[in-house]
Design a protein around this motif. Structure first.
Motif, PDB file in Angstrom:
ATOM      1  N   ARG A  64      72.272  27.228  56.087  1.00  0.00           N
ATOM      2  CA  ARG A  64      73.054  26.322  56.934  1.00  0.00           C
ATOM      3  C   ARG A  64      72.355  26.123  58.282  1.00  0.00           C
ATOM      4  NH1 ARG A  64      77.921  28.566  56.540  1.00  0.00           N
ATOM      5  NH2 ARG A  64      77.452  30.086  58.141  1.00  0.00           N
ATOM      6  N   GLU A  65      71.902  27.215  58.862  1.00  0.00           N
ATOM      7  CA  GLU A  65      71.301  27.172  60.194  1.00  0.00           C
ATOM      8  C   GLU A  65      69.960  26.435  60.215  1.00  0.00           C
ATOM      9  OE1 GLU A  65      69.439  30.545  63.116  1.00  0.00           O
ATOM     10  OE2 GLU A  65      71.369  30.992  62.167  1.00  0.00           O
ATOM     11  N   HIS A  66      69.112  26.680  59.217  1.00  0.00           N
ATOM     12  CA  HIS A  66      67.744  26.147  59.252  1.00  0.00           C
ATOM     13  C   HIS A  66      67.525  24.887  58.434  1.00  0.00           C
ATOM     14  CE1 HIS A  66      66.105  29.467  61.576  1.00  0.00           C
ATOM     15  NE2 HIS A  66      66.897  30.252  60.869  1.00  0.00           N
ATOM     16  N   ARG A  67      68.383  24.655  57.443  1.00  0.00           N
ATOM     17  CA  ARG A  67      68.188  23.478  56.596  1.00  0.00           C
ATOM     18  C   ARG A  67      69.374  22.525  56.640  1.00  0.00           C
ATOM     19  NH1 ARG A  67      67.424  24.940  50.944  1.00  0.00           N
ATOM     20  NH2 ARG A  67      66.540  22.875  50.693  1.00  0.00           N
ATOM     21  N   GLY A  68      70.458  22.945  57.295  1.00  0.00           N
ATOM     22  CA  GLY A  68      71.638  22.102  57.362  1.00  0.00           C
ATOM     23  C   GLY A  68      72.355  21.971  56.032  1.00  0.00           C
ATOM     24  N   ILE A  69      72.138  22.929  55.136  1.00  0.00           N
ATOM     25  CA  ILE A  69      72.772  22.913  53.814  1.00  0.00           C
ATOM     26  C   ILE A  69      73.778  24.064  53.772  1.00  0.00           C
ATOM     27  CG2 ILE A  69      72.406  23.116  51.327  1.00  0.00           C
ATOM     28  CD1 ILE A  69      69.593  21.927  51.794  1.00  0.00           C
ATOM     29  N   ASP A  70      75.041  23.719  53.621  1.00  0.00           N
ATOM     30  CA  ASP A  70      76.122  24.694  53.742  1.00  0.00           C
ATOM     31  C   ASP A  70      76.473  25.330  52.399  1.00  0.00           C
ATOM     32  OD1 ASP A  70      78.088  26.240  54.874  1.00  0.00           O
ATOM     33  OD2 ASP A  70      79.555  24.621  55.035  1.00  0.00           O
ATOM     34  N   ARG A  71      75.499  26.028  51.835  1.00  0.00           N
ATOM     35  CA  ARG A  71      75.729  26.795  50.606  1.00  0.00           C
ATOM     36  C   ARG A  71      74.607  27.829  50.470  1.00  0.00           C
ATOM     37  NH1 ARG A  71      73.676  21.847  48.421  1.00  0.00           N
ATOM     38  NH2 ARG A  71      71.740  22.220  47.302  1.00  0.00           N
ATOM     39  N   PRO A  72      74.867  28.863  49.713  1.00  0.00           N
ATOM     40  CA  PRO A  72      73.799  29.847  49.490  1.00  0.00           C
ATOM     41  C   PRO A  72      72.709  29.261  48.603  1.00  0.00           C
ATOM     42  CG  PRO A  72      75.773  30.450  48.263  1.00  0.00           C
ATOM     43  CD  PRO A  72      76.116  29.231  49.064  1.00  0.00           C
ATOM     44  N   THR A  73      71.556  29.876  48.646  1.00  0.00           N
ATOM     45  CA  THR A  73      70.430  29.479  47.804  1.00  0.00           C
ATOM     46  C   THR A  73      69.729  30.740  47.331  1.00  0.00           C
ATOM     47  OG1 THR A  73      68.505  28.010  47.668  1.00  0.00           O
ATOM     48  CG2 THR A  73      68.784  29.243  49.723  1.00  0.00           C
ATOM     49  N   ASP A  74      68.767  30.590  46.445  1.00  0.00           N
ATOM     50  CA  ASP A  74      68.094  31.768  45.904  1.00  0.00           C
ATOM     51  C   ASP A  74      66.942  32.255  46.771  1.00  0.00           C
ATOM     52  OD1 ASP A  74      66.538  29.547  45.269  1.00  0.00           O
ATOM     53  OD2 ASP A  74      66.516  29.939  43.109  1.00  0.00           O
ATOM     54  N   VAL A  75      66.180  31.323  47.344  1.00  0.00           N
ATOM     55  CA  VAL A  75      65.008  31.707  48.135  1.00  0.00           C
ATOM     56  C   VAL A  75      64.790  30.693  49.251  1.00  0.00           C
ATOM     57  CG1 VAL A  75      63.400  30.532  46.559  1.00  0.00           C
ATOM     58  CG2 VAL A  75      62.550  32.371  48.024  1.00  0.00           C
ATOM     59  N   LEU A  76      64.402  31.202  50.403  1.00  0.00           N
ATOM     60  CA  LEU A  76      64.011  30.367  51.532  1.00  0.00           C
ATOM     61  C   LEU A  76      62.628  30.807  51.993  1.00  0.00           C
ATOM     62  CD1 LEU A  76      67.291  30.376  53.669  1.00  0.00           C
ATOM     63  CD2 LEU A  76      66.338  28.430  52.414  1.00  0.00           C
ATOM     64  N   SER A  77      61.852  29.848  52.449  1.00  0.00           N
ATOM     65  CA  SER A  77      60.525  30.139  52.990  1.00  0.00           C
ATOM     66  C   SER A  77      60.423  29.537  54.380  1.00  0.00           C
ATOM     67  CB  SER A  77      59.439  29.533  52.105  1.00  0.00           C
ATOM     68  OG  SER A  77      59.475  30.100  50.828  1.00  0.00           O
ATOM     69  N   PHE A  78      59.841  30.303  55.274  1.00  0.00           N
ATOM     70  CA  PHE A  78      59.638  29.854  56.642  1.00  0.00           C
ATOM     71  C   PHE A  78      58.151  29.976  56.958  1.00  0.00           C
ATOM     72  CE2 PHE A  78      63.961  31.494  56.349  1.00  0.00           C
ATOM     73  CZ  PHE A  78      64.690  30.412  56.824  1.00  0.00           C
ATOM     74  N   ALA A  79      57.432  28.878  56.778  1.00  0.00           N
ATOM     75  CA  ALA A  79      55.985  28.869  56.993  1.00  0.00           C
ATOM     76  C   ALA A  79      55.676  28.858  58.483  1.00  0.00           C
ATOM     77  CB  ALA A  79      55.363  27.654  56.317  1.00  0.00           C
ATOM     78  N   LEU A  80      54.705  29.652  58.873  1.00  0.00           N
ATOM     79  CA  LEU A  80      54.283  29.671  60.269  1.00  0.00           C
ATOM     80  C   LEU A  80      53.182  28.660  60.550  1.00  0.00           C
ATOM     81  CD1 LEU A  80      54.268  33.489  61.076  1.00  0.00           C
ATOM     82  CD2 LEU A  80      55.956  31.762  61.706  1.00  0.00           C
ATOM     83  N   ASN A  81      52.521  28.206  59.512  1.00  0.00           N
ATOM     84  CA  ASN A  81      51.395  27.296  59.741  1.00  0.00           C
ATOM     85  C   ASN A  81      51.516  26.037  58.893  1.00  0.00           C
ATOM     86  OD1 ASN A  81      50.938  28.659  57.384  1.00  0.00           O
ATOM     87  ND2 ASN A  81      48.841  29.250  57.843  1.00  0.00           N
TER      88      ASN A  81
END
Length: 160
Positions: A55-72
């Protein structure tokens, strides 16, 4: 070689499963010919926590299985050559995995927890490298690469 920082404060995974994550990531790095020493963190969490992150980072208000936060990624000012010149690892980013999703999806797809865990780890890792599945062509490329990595590791669909 890839340095893997594992965050399992909820103690969701066994030591063997944590080692599997490291091994799969190192195998994936070899399979994509990641030449530079790199670093990635993997966090294992609850459905509630990943829901909040989604919700905070993608604006999607539901759980998901995996999130990735790329630094580059292409939207950042990160310069990977800076680290290479200093002899430091390339900081790829963070992968966050919902352990309840691993359990549920393994049961739904009829394969082992370990196969689903490896699938999500590789999926998140490929996102850190710039792979995506926003359209049919990207999805085919990414999912083919995922399956190639898992198959060559010994966790292909028929081997789990």
């Amino acid at each position: 070689m890839i340095d893997v920082e594992l965050n399992d404060e909820g103690q969701f995974l066994s030591s063997e499963q944590l080692q599997l994550v490291k091994d799969v990531l190192n195998h994936a790095a070899q399979e994509v010919s990641l030449s530079q020493q790199s670093e990635v963190s993997v966090t294992f969490t609850t459905e509630e926590d990943i829901h909040e992150l989604n919700r905070e980072h993608r604006g999607i208000d539901r759980p998901t299985d995996v999130l990735s936060f790329a630094l580059n990624d292409e939207t950042s000012d990160f310069d990977p050559t800076f680290h290479e010149e200093l002899g430091l690892p390339n900081l790829l980013g963070d992968i966050v995995i919902s352990v309840p999703h691993v359990e549920r999806q393994a049961a739904d797809y009829g394969h082992s927890f370990e196969r689903e865990l490896a699938f999500l780890v590789v999926h998140g890792f490929l996102h850190l490298l710039g792979y995506d599945h926003m359209n049919e062509e990207e999805e085919k490329q990414m999912f083919t690469k995922q399956e190639e990595i898992l198959q060559s590791y010994g966790l292909g669909r028929s081997e789990s």
